[in-house]
Enzyme design. Structure first.
Site, PDB file in Angstrom:
ATOM      1  N   TYR A 247      -8.060 -22.681   2.957  1.00 15.54           N
ATOM      2  CA  TYR A 247      -9.248 -22.544   3.785  1.00 15.54           C
ATOM      3  C   TYR A 247      -9.163 -23.465   4.997  1.00 15.54           C
ATOM      4  CZ  TYR A 247     -11.129 -20.619  -0.596  1.00 15.54           C
ATOM      5  OH  TYR A 247     -11.329 -19.897  -1.739  1.00 15.54           O
TER       6      TYR A 247
ATOM      7  N   ARG B  63       0.840  -1.200   0.000  1.00 17.75           N
ATOM      8  CA  ARG B  63       0.000   0.000   0.000  1.00 17.75           C
ATOM      9  C   ARG B  63       0.875   1.250   0.000  1.00 17.75           C
ATOM     10  NH1 ARG B  63      -2.575   3.616   3.471  1.00 17.75           N
ATOM     11  NH2 ARG B  63      -4.713   4.148   2.856  1.00 17.75           N
TER      12      ARG B  63
ATOM     13  N   ALA C 150      -9.809  -1.295  -2.426  1.00 20.93           N
ATOM     14  CA  ALA C 150      -9.132  -0.146  -3.031  1.00 20.93           C
ATOM     15  C   ALA C 150      -9.683   0.149  -4.423  1.00 20.93           C
ATOM     16  CB  ALA C 150      -7.632  -0.400  -3.106  1.00 20.93           C
TER      17      ALA C 150
END
Length: 475
Positions: free
Chosen positions: A216, A108, A321
């Protein structure tokens, strides 16, 4: 006396805020960005995925290439289940081929750096400016910062994230002027059910660049993205013991992250790689509560919210985003349209209200669908209940065409900057998947009709068949 130019005050040097600044700069619309922190791009251990719908807007602004060259595109994904079953898919490569843009992941911090470095008017971005109050004026609005500075404009944009002070100020103004508009239900609609550890790790043998893995487990999941030179971006989420209502969120420290990863250290990710390998090679790490919520009130008066300040989702489908980028593109397009129409000389409260109503109407349904997919994704990947275990394990691996078609339709509906040309690299998928003889409702209806017999058959196989096989067969 000549009326001052229309001015936008953007509160928050976030991805949404800086993208909007780029859009407004392209349209020669006056604006300022106020950021409360001392730096635009701090290292927080977080990363973002950029999908074609976000990449296309960045390409319109001429900055996607700067992001793309710093990483590798994803071409393959692997999914692993707790019983050891796994399968692989070339869905990321398929998406790139259809739309002309790859799926990529970047720190980011680096995305913010690119947005800041390529922004042409650095003096318009001011740090150490924490907004503490919004004041209404006869023909505008102004914000007051903690240090006493005052900024006046025609529109105030809250791009200051999930803990938005602008949202709080907007609610305060609404309570004073239109009591009851912000309901108690809306005030409590931001909730937390999951905690998340974000991390970046150095290369781990067996995790190949350009691939991603979804592992998972019951109550948790681990998702890894393998970037340039094998650098691993990853996050782990886990269901909390109870549901929290914002702002009464749990708070987490680096020590909490260490304990979290130690507890899940033996959870397998892929082949012989487990969570312990991610932790051992960590470069940066942070832990946070995952807020989820979609507010009903996006604007009031001359104040409007963008991105996480108005819709917050988990990272499981990677669209947070990208959704914020679309918000910025849409709002900038509408502002430019208003000013080009000749209304710039008298932007009344009514003009602004009409613009913001159109903004919410254009964005709301698309954002709601993305938000719902995010909620479902988090619960499917953490195997939240029996039905999700059943669908995730016995349906999801076998409906790849349905999933890819649905995903491509969602991508193709991405909003763009309407006053800038569409990039030449865009491929046929944008037009192909945006055209459909069936409405969204019809698509969802047929999806439900298709899935229902599958689930019913699975139910019969799992529960009725063992009993029927033990019954005597009549001649």
């Amino acid at each position: 006396m000549e009326k001052p130019e229309f001015k936008v005050i953007i509160v928050g040097g976030s991805i949404a805020g800086l993208t909007l600044a780029h859009c407004l700069a392209q349209a020669n619309i006056d604006h300022v960005v106020l950021e409360k922190r001392s730096a635009i791009a701090p290292q927080e251990g977080a990363f973002i995925g950029i999908w074609p719908n976000g990449a296309r807007v960045f390409e319109q602004l001429g900055i996607f290439g700067d992001m793309e060259k710093q990483t590798v595109p994803f071409h393959r994904m692997h999914l692993r289940y707790p019983d050891g079953f796994s399968f692989s898919s070339s869905l990321p490569e398929l998406v790139s081929e259809r739309f002309g843009y790859p799926i990529i992941t970047l720190d980011r911090q680096r995305v913010l750096e690119v947005l800041h470095e390529r922004y042409p008017f650095k003096s318009n971005i001011i740090v150490n400016k924490k907004v503490v109050e919004i004041q209404t004026l006869d023909h505008g609005a102004r914000v007051v910062t903690e240090d006493g500075a005052v900024y006046t404009g025609d529109l105030i944009v809250g791009a200051d994230g999930v803990h938005s002070s602008i949202r709080s100020e907007m609610w305060r103004l609404a309570d004073a002027i239109s009591p009851g508009l912000i309901t108690e239900h809306e005030r409590k609609s931001l909730t937390v059910e999951y905690a998340c550890v974000f991390g970046i790790s150095s290369p781990i043998p067996g995790l190949e660049s350009g691939e991603l893995i979804n592992s998972y487990s019951d109550g948790s999941c681990v998702i890894t993205f393998h970037g340039e030179d094998g650098r691993v971006f990853w996050f782990m989420i886990e269901k909390l013991q109870r549901k929290y209502v914002y702002p009464d969120n749990p708070r987490f420290s680096v020590d909490d992250a260490a304990g979290f990863c130690a507890r899940l250290s033996s959870v397998p990710i892929w082949r012989d790689i487990c969570v312990a390998h991610l932790w051992r090679n960590r470069i940066s790490v942070s832990m946070t509560a995952l807020e989820e919520g979609l507010f009903q009130t996006w604007h009031f008066g001359r104040v409007v919210l963008l991105g996480d300040s108005v819709h917050k989702m988990t990272p499981n489908i990677g669209q947070g985003a990208n959704t914020a980028v679309e918000d910025a593109a849409t709002l900038a397009s509408l502002i430019n349209g208003l000013l080009k129409s000749g209304s710039a000389s008298h932007t009344s409260d009514s003009d602004i209200n009409n613009l913001l109503r159109v903004f919410q109407s254009l964005r709301y349904d698309r954002v709601k669908r993305t938000y719902q997919q995010s909620c479902s994704g988090a619960r499917l990947q953490t195997r939240d209940d029996f039905l999700k275990i059943l669908v995730g394990r016995y349906v999801f691996p076998y409906v790849g065409d349905y999933i890819s078609h649905s995903m491509c339709k969602d991508i193709s509906g991405g909003h763009v900057i309407d006053f800038l040309p569409l990039p030449k690299r865009s491929k046929a998928g944008w037009a192909k998947y945006s055209r459909s003889n069936r409405s969204r409702a019809t698509q969802l209806q047929w999806g439900s009709i298709w899935l229902s017999p599958v689930i019913l058959c699975l139910f019969c196989m799992l529960f009725l068949w063992p009993w029927s096989s033990s019954l005597p067969i009549s001649s």
